[in-house]
Motif scaffolding. Structure first.
Motif, PDB file in Angstrom:
ATOM      1  N   GLY A  95       0.832  -1.195   0.000  1.00 35.03           N
ATOM      2  CA  GLY A  95       0.000   0.000   0.000  1.00 35.03           C
ATOM      3  C   GLY A  95       0.865   1.242   0.000  1.00 35.03           C
ATOM      4  N   GLN A  96       0.460   2.248  -0.772  1.00 35.16           N
ATOM      5  CA  GLN A  96       1.246   3.475  -0.886  1.00 35.16           C
ATOM      6  C   GLN A  96       0.354   4.702  -0.731  1.00 35.16           C
ATOM      7  OE1 GLN A  96       4.459   3.696  -3.930  1.00 35.16           O
ATOM      8  NE2 GLN A  96       3.434   1.936  -4.840  1.00 35.16           N
ATOM      9  N   LEU A  97       0.990   5.760  -0.281  1.00 33.55           N
ATOM     10  CA  LEU A  97       0.344   7.062  -0.220  1.00 33.55           C
ATOM     11  C   LEU A  97       1.310   8.069  -0.825  1.00 33.55           C
ATOM     12  CD1 LEU A  97      -2.300   8.328   0.903  1.00 33.55           C
ATOM     13  CD2 LEU A  97      -0.996   8.959   2.940  1.00 33.55           C
ATOM     14  N   GLY A  98       0.846   8.824  -1.817  1.00 34.16           N
ATOM     15  CA  GLY A  98       1.694   9.796  -2.486  1.00 34.16           C
ATOM     16  C   GLY A  98       1.115  11.202  -2.389  1.00 34.16           C
ATOM     17  N   TYR A  99       1.975  12.170  -2.050  1.00 31.98           N
ATOM     18  CA  TYR A  99       1.555  13.573  -1.921  1.00 31.98           C
ATOM     19  C   TYR A  99       2.439  14.442  -2.795  1.00 31.98           C
ATOM     20  CZ  TYR A  99       1.125  18.253   0.118  1.00 31.98           C
ATOM     21  OH  TYR A  99       0.966  19.605   0.286  1.00 31.98           O
ATOM     22  N   GLU A 100       1.829  15.376  -3.508  1.00 31.76           N
ATOM     23  CA  GLU A 100       2.557  16.330  -4.332  1.00 31.76           C
ATOM     24  C   GLU A 100       2.026  17.729  -4.026  1.00 31.76           C
ATOM     25  OE1 GLU A 100       2.129  15.224  -8.413  1.00 31.76           O
ATOM     26  OE2 GLU A 100       2.948  13.207  -8.119  1.00 31.76           O
ATOM     27  N   GLY A 101       2.834  18.522  -3.312  1.00 31.21           N
ATOM     28  CA  GLY A 101       2.395  19.859  -2.921  1.00 31.21           C
ATOM     29  C   GLY A 101       2.754  20.918  -3.947  1.00 31.21           C
ATOM     30  N   ASN A 102       2.078  22.048  -3.878  1.00 29.27           N
ATOM     31  CA  ASN A 102       2.347  23.153  -4.800  1.00 29.27           C
ATOM     32  C   ASN A 102       3.745  23.738  -4.600  1.00 29.27           C
ATOM     33  OD1 ASN A 102      -0.211  22.971  -5.946  1.00 29.27           O
ATOM     34  ND2 ASN A 102      -1.119  24.368  -4.429  1.00 29.27           N
ATOM     35  N   SER A 103       4.303  23.579  -3.404  1.00 30.39           N
ATOM     36  CA  SER A 103       5.632  24.113  -3.115  1.00 30.39           C
ATOM     37  C   SER A 103       6.749  23.255  -3.684  1.00 30.39           C
ATOM     38  CB  SER A 103       5.819  24.230  -1.606  1.00 30.39           C
ATOM     39  OG  SER A 103       5.783  22.942  -1.003  1.00 30.39           O
ATOM     40  N   GLY A 104       6.392  22.105  -4.282  1.00 29.77           N
ATOM     41  CA  GLY A 104       7.399  21.171  -4.787  1.00 29.77           C
ATOM     42  C   GLY A 104       7.679  20.027  -3.836  1.00 29.77           C
ATOM     43  N   LEU A 105       7.070  20.095  -2.622  1.00 28.67           N
ATOM     44  CA  LEU A 105       7.236  19.013  -1.663  1.00 28.67           C
ATOM     45  C   LEU A 105       6.528  17.756  -2.173  1.00 28.67           C
ATOM     46  CD1 LEU A 105       8.002  17.937   1.210  1.00 28.67           C
ATOM     47  CD2 LEU A 105       5.742  18.771   1.944  1.00 28.67           C
TER      48      LEU A 105
ATOM     49  N   GLU B   8       9.831   8.373   1.629  1.00 32.04           N
ATOM     50  CA  GLU B   8      10.680   9.262   0.825  1.00 32.04           C
ATOM     51  C   GLU B   8      10.088  10.662   0.842  1.00 32.04           C
ATOM     52  OE1 GLU B   8      12.184   9.936  -3.789  1.00 32.04           O
ATOM     53  OE2 GLU B   8      11.130   8.101  -3.226  1.00 32.04           O
ATOM     54  N   ILE B   9      10.929  11.635   1.178  1.00 33.56           N
ATOM     55  CA  ILE B   9      10.509  13.045   1.193  1.00 33.56           C
ATOM     56  C   ILE B   9      11.474  13.834   0.323  1.00 33.56           C
ATOM     57  CG2 ILE B   9      10.091  15.094   2.610  1.00 33.56           C
ATOM     58  CD1 ILE B   9       9.673  13.214   4.989  1.00 33.56           C
ATOM     59  N   SER B  10      10.935  14.620  -0.582  1.00 33.40           N
ATOM     60  CA  SER B  10      11.749  15.442  -1.470  1.00 33.40           C
ATOM     61  C   SER B  10      11.230  16.870  -1.434  1.00 33.40           C
ATOM     62  CB  SER B  10      11.697  14.891  -2.898  1.00 33.40           C
ATOM     63  OG  SER B  10      12.353  15.752  -3.801  1.00 33.40           O
ATOM     64  N   PHE B  11      12.185  17.819  -1.329  1.00 38.10           N
ATOM     65  CA  PHE B  11      11.767  19.219  -1.260  1.00 38.10           C
ATOM     66  C   PHE B  11      12.817  20.099  -1.929  1.00 38.10           C
ATOM     67  CE2 PHE B  11      11.573  23.391   0.884  1.00 38.10           C
ATOM     68  CZ  PHE B  11      10.258  23.723   0.580  1.00 38.10           C
ATOM     69  N   PRO B  12      12.400  20.997  -2.857  1.00 39.08           N
ATOM     70  CA  PRO B  12      13.353  21.914  -3.492  1.00 39.08           C
ATOM     71  C   PRO B  12      13.662  23.084  -2.568  1.00 39.08           C
ATOM     72  CG  PRO B  12      11.155  22.244  -4.404  1.00 39.08           C
ATOM     73  CD  PRO B  12      11.042  21.119  -3.424  1.00 39.08           C
ATOM     74  N   ILE B  13      14.917  23.155  -2.131  1.00 43.10           N
ATOM     75  CA  ILE B  13      15.330  24.269  -1.279  1.00 43.10           C
ATOM     76  C   ILE B  13      15.401  25.556  -2.096  1.00 43.10           C
ATOM     77  CG2 ILE B  13      17.171  25.139   0.201  1.00 43.10           C
ATOM     78  CD1 ILE B  13      17.920  22.258   0.792  1.00 43.10           C
ATOM     79  N   THR B  14      15.977  25.470  -3.276  1.00 41.26           N
ATOM     80  CA  THR B  14      16.024  26.582  -4.233  1.00 41.26           C
ATOM     81  C   THR B  14      15.674  26.006  -5.596  1.00 41.26           C
ATOM     82  OG1 THR B  14      18.348  26.306  -4.871  1.00 41.26           O
ATOM     83  CG2 THR B  14      17.903  27.599  -2.881  1.00 41.26           C
ATOM     84  N   ASP B  15      15.760  26.835  -6.620  1.00 41.04           N
ATOM     85  CA  ASP B  15      15.505  26.342  -7.972  1.00 41.04           C
ATOM     86  C   ASP B  15      16.540  25.315  -8.401  1.00 41.04           C
ATOM     87  OD1 ASP B  15      13.302  27.970  -8.159  1.00 41.04           O
ATOM     88  OD2 ASP B  15      14.349  29.578  -9.239  1.00 41.04           O
ATOM     89  N   ASP B  16      17.715  25.335  -7.776  1.00 41.19           N
ATOM     90  CA  ASP B  16      18.807  24.467  -8.222  1.00 41.19           C
ATOM     91  C   ASP B  16      19.221  23.417  -7.197  1.00 41.19           C
ATOM     92  OD1 ASP B  16      19.120  25.843 -10.670  1.00 41.19           O
ATOM     93  OD2 ASP B  16      20.265  27.412  -9.649  1.00 41.19           O
ATOM     94  N   ILE B  17      18.631  23.443  -6.002  1.00 42.51           N
ATOM     95  CA  ILE B  17      19.052  22.513  -4.954  1.00 42.51           C
ATOM     96  C   ILE B  17      17.825  21.807  -4.377  1.00 42.51           C
ATOM     97  CG2 ILE B  17      20.205  22.253  -2.729  1.00 42.51           C
ATOM     98  CD1 ILE B  17      21.798  24.759  -3.335  1.00 42.51           C
TER      99      ILE B  17
END
Length: 839
Positions: free
Chosen positions: A247-257, A333-342
């Motif tokens: 079972g999986q749960l996936g979230y995609e936020g407007n902030s890129g999270l 797994e958590i992914s978040f864009p700190i800046t446009d390049d990182i």
């Protein structure tokens, strides 16, 4: 069949919730969609795209652009070749192979380029690392569950230690499952039926909870199959009965999270594995068994010996092996864009693996010695935090991170001697004693019957690993790139063996009578009497003299231990690549890899003064490669030349009475790999895989005064490392009319001869061990189908191993049966029908 109705109905209710549909991730996407969502999976593979996206560098990239030898396998290819688990990947990846021996949980050995860790010991870790959705799986047995709802499988060839966690001195498997899709409701299911009463069902349902924000995905599979090895006393073995639910749960936020949570549970209940005797013991022809009242054949009543035994597939054991595995895990797994390049990415996992097994360890219908209870639990957690980004107008791509791994292992094993053990020892000693002590000399000379002797032993190990790593690729000039990577790894382990209970009156009696026996006519046989009465796997531990060298008056009996192991290493790589306009990419690389040493978790580990620990394995690997596409991308050809030099190569070997660990100072693997794909027309695709590898111990692999086990390997090829493996096939897909289309696929795998034992010859001898060489062989797989042109449904027929070529993966000296050789057979011909549907 033994269908579990409750589990099956539970799975079907989830998988069929949205009826029959097929979504899923192909490894092929459009040329400018490196980070796009996976394309829908179809019943018939879409071969139009020539761009294969992989994450072998920890970011999505075209496989043709990266300076790594990698075989990328899409879900369509897995279906087309009937590959349902890791063991079957060798059908489509020529540099990859798997062998399995006696137990399902701990005897799977993975090899890449002929390199693997020969072991049937939970203390050894695989030289081929396994990563599922970014999380490291510490043992191959933990990753035995079925491939279902898989986005892609990547076979990374050669050491991968800088970016892929730990213990990848030979290579890595990077397995990625399909993510939840927040944009669309979808589902798929398929069912198969075949010979040996094969029945399987797979499916998944994807449900958006909040459109484009939150979704869930539920996946499941159930598979059962009767065994293909018949037991002469009744029944069969090598069967399957397993299921998996994810079972999986996936979230995609407007902030890129983005957040992905995965929970998985699987069970394997079956019978693995039965061995076949290839060479009978001379005791049988000499009449030694009949002389002590045992059956004249000594409990091996199969109709055939030699290679014919493989075709006959009759195993002489007194009960079927039993396997019961429960395995669950959580990955986040958590992914978040700190800046446009990182970007910052965290991947954490927890897994709990538990197996309960029992089996006949003497491989005869006699009641000699059994593993009555083998319980293994492995609890692991991993944490990886990495920062990655781009700089200098995207000319620099970099990754910086840290990794932590913790593992707790506990194994409890009970082994016992049966009622035929005493007479068997009588048969072994009948010639030397002339039968002077009757059919059961141990009872006569010790004053106690060995029947019922047992030991319950416990092995524990805690492992911790810390590492920091960095990797960067810089484009020096247009097309010319340099890649450098470095990783510092610190490994700490504590391993212990304690005995929970034991009882062996015959062992106590022989030891008490040893002074008198040593002065009498049986004095030359005293070491044999002690070694058999005090059988190492059932004898009491820590007797006076245990753990001391026998040559210095010690006893060949178990000694408990509690020992530490620690090591650290700097792993690094340097690569230079250049991309021409064709497109053609050439590259050269050097990698220094590492696999942790550890502790031999076995009751025989400290016998005869042996050190239970073994050293870490290191490798220096050189590679030159070319990746090219020609003729408007209709032909893709990838070539890699490699040379790998291993130091302190880890080996575990069963001597007949004990499991010994040792390091061979040097092992080498040199060769070339070619993978090619041609698409002469939109309907026709040909594939070719070619691997030549000379995996060997050099003639001076160990000093002449080193351990005899290591010295005897010098000049020999590595185990299960054929020089040549060729895979060739093709797929033809054709629209029949406006409603139907069909396909036909054929795949041929040919391998040259290979060794199947740890040793090639008798110790300190040039005499070849009988039946060590598995001769060259060819296996053919076919699959054909017809279905709707919109891929709503299809029906397929398949046959694997068309000519029923039965081969062996592991050959060994039969336990307590001098001169006898036995082997584990690989899969025979399987055929059946598959129905697929999607919504």
């Amino acid at each position: 069949m033994r269908a579990n109705v409750t589990r099956l109905s539970t799975f079907l209710s989830a998988a069929s919730a949205a009826a029959l549909i097929a979504t899923g991730a192909a490894a092929q996407v459009g040329p400018n969609e490196q980070d796009s969502e996976p394309a829908p999976q179809t019943a018939f593979p879409d071969e139009d795209s020539n761009v294969i996206i992989v994450t072998a560098t920890r970011r999505a990239e075209n496989v043709q652009d990266i300076p790594i030898a990698v075989t990328a396998i899409s879900p369509q290819e897995l279906e087309r070749q009937g590959v349902v688990n890791i063991q079957q990947l060798q059908q489509i990846a020529p540099s990859f192979s798997v062998t399995n021996a006696q137990i399902a949980s701990g005897s799977n050995v993975l090899r890449i380029r002929g390199i693997g860790t020969t072991s049937n010991n939970i203390g050894f870790e695989s030289a081929v690392g396994i990563f599922i959705d970014g999380a490291y799986q510490s043992r191959p047995g933990v990753a035995l569950s079925e491939f279902v709802d898989v986005e892609r499988v990547e076979v990374l060839r050669g050491p991968q230690g800088t970016l892929f966690g730990r213990n990848t001195s030979a290579g890595a498997l990077n397995i990625t499952t399909n993510r939840p899709d927040t944009g669309e409701l979808s589902a798929y299911a398929n069912a198969s039926y075949g010979n040996f009463d094969l029945f399987s069902v797979q499916g998944a349902v994807n449900i958006p909870i909040i459109e484009d924000v939150l979704a869930t995905r539920i996946t499941g599979a159930y598979r059962e199959r009767d065994g293909f090895i018949s037991i002469t006393t009744g029944g069969d073995t090598n069967e399957l009965d397993q299921f998996i639910v994810r079972g999986q749960l996936g979230y995609e936020g407007n902030s890129g999270l983005t957040v992905r949570l995965i929970g998985e549970y699987s069970e394997i209940n079956g019978s693995c594995c039965g061995a076949l005797e290839l060479l009978e013991t001379p005791l049988e022809a000499a009449g030694a068994f009949a002389a002590v009242g045992l059956p004249a054949d000594g409990g091996v009543d199969q109709d055939f010996t030699g290679i014919a035994a493989l075709d006959d597939r009759d195993a002489s054991i007194n009960f079927a092996p039993n396997t019961d595995i429960d395995n669950y895990g959580i990955t986040g797994e958590i992914s978040f864009p700190i800046t446009d390049d990182i970007e910052v990415i965290y991947i954490g996992s927890y897994r709990d693996f538990e197996s309960l097994e029992s089996y006949d360890s003497d491989f005869t219908t006699l009641d000699i010695v059994d593993v009555d209870f083998l319980n293994t639990s492995i609890e692991t957690q991993t944490h990886e935090l990495r920062f990655q980004g781009e700089a200098f107008d995207d000319r620099l791509v970099w990754v910086l991170g840290g990794y932590y791994f913790d593992e707790d292992i506990k194994t409890v094993a009970t082994l016992g001697l049966g009622e035929d053990y005493g007479p068997l020892i009588g048969a072994l000693l009948f010639g030397p004693t002339g039968g002077a002590f009757g059919p059961d000399p141990l009872t006569v000379l010790s004053g106690a019957d060995p029947t019922g002797a047992f030991a319950t032993n416990q092995f524990t190990q805690n492992s911790e690993s810390y590492s920091i790593f960095a990797n960067a690729t810089y484009e020096i000039i247009d097309g010319l790139e340099f890649t450098g990577g470095i990783r510092y790894s610190d490994e700490t382990k504590d391993g212990a063996f304690v005995q929970l209970d034991a009882d062996s009156p015959s062992c106590a009696g022989i030891l008490a009578n040893a002074p008198d026996l040593g002065a009498g006519p049986v004095a030359p046989l005293l070491p044999t009497l002690i070694g058999t009465a005090c059988f190492p796997f059932t004898a009491p531990a820590d007797l006076p003299g245990a753990g001391l060298p026998v040559a210095e008056g010690g006893l060949p009996t178990p000694a408990t231990f509690d020992v530490p192991f620690d090591d650290d290493e700097v792993i690094w790589t340097a690569k230079l690549s250049y991309e021409f306009d064709a497109p053609i990419t050439v590259y050269t690389s050097f990698t220094h890899g590492f696999k942790s040493g550890g502790i031999n978790l076995d009751s025989t580990a400290a016998i005869d003064g042996a050190d239970p620990t073994f050293l870490s394995e290191e490798v220096d690997a050189f590679e030159i490669g070319l990746k090219a596409q020609f003729l408007d991308d209709k032909v893709t050809t990838n070539i890699a030349f490699f040379h790998e030099d291993f130091n302190n190569f880890q080996v575990l070997e069963f001597t007949g009475l004990a499991f010994e660990t040792f390091n061979v100072p040097e092992a080498l693997a040199t060769g070339v790999e070619i993978e090619a794909l041609a698409r002469p027309t939109p309907d026709l695709v040909f594939n070719l895989g070619f691997t030549y590898v000379d995996a060997r111990y050099p003639s001076d692999c160990a000093p002449p005064d080193g351990p005899i086990n290591a010295v005897n390997l010098c000049g020999e090829r590595l185990t299960n490392a054929p020089e040549l493996t060729v895979i060739a096939g093709g797929t033809y897909t054709k629209e029949i009319n406006n409603y139907l289309k069909g396909f036909f696929n054929a795949q041929v795998r040919t391998v040259s001869e290979e060794r199947t034992s740890t040793q090639a010859t008798f110790l300190d001898s040039d005499e070849l061990l009988p039946f060590d060489i598995q001769t060259a062989n060819t296996k053919i797989n076919l699959r054909a189908g017809i279905g709707a042109i919109d891929d709503r449904w299809s029906i397929e027929g398949f046959v694997n191993n068309l000519t029923d070529r039965v081969t062996r993966g592991v050959t060994f000296n039969t336990t307590l049966r001098p001169g006898s050789r036995s082997a584990f057979a690989q899969e025979p011909r399987f055929y059946g029908l598959t129905i697929r549907g999607r919504y």
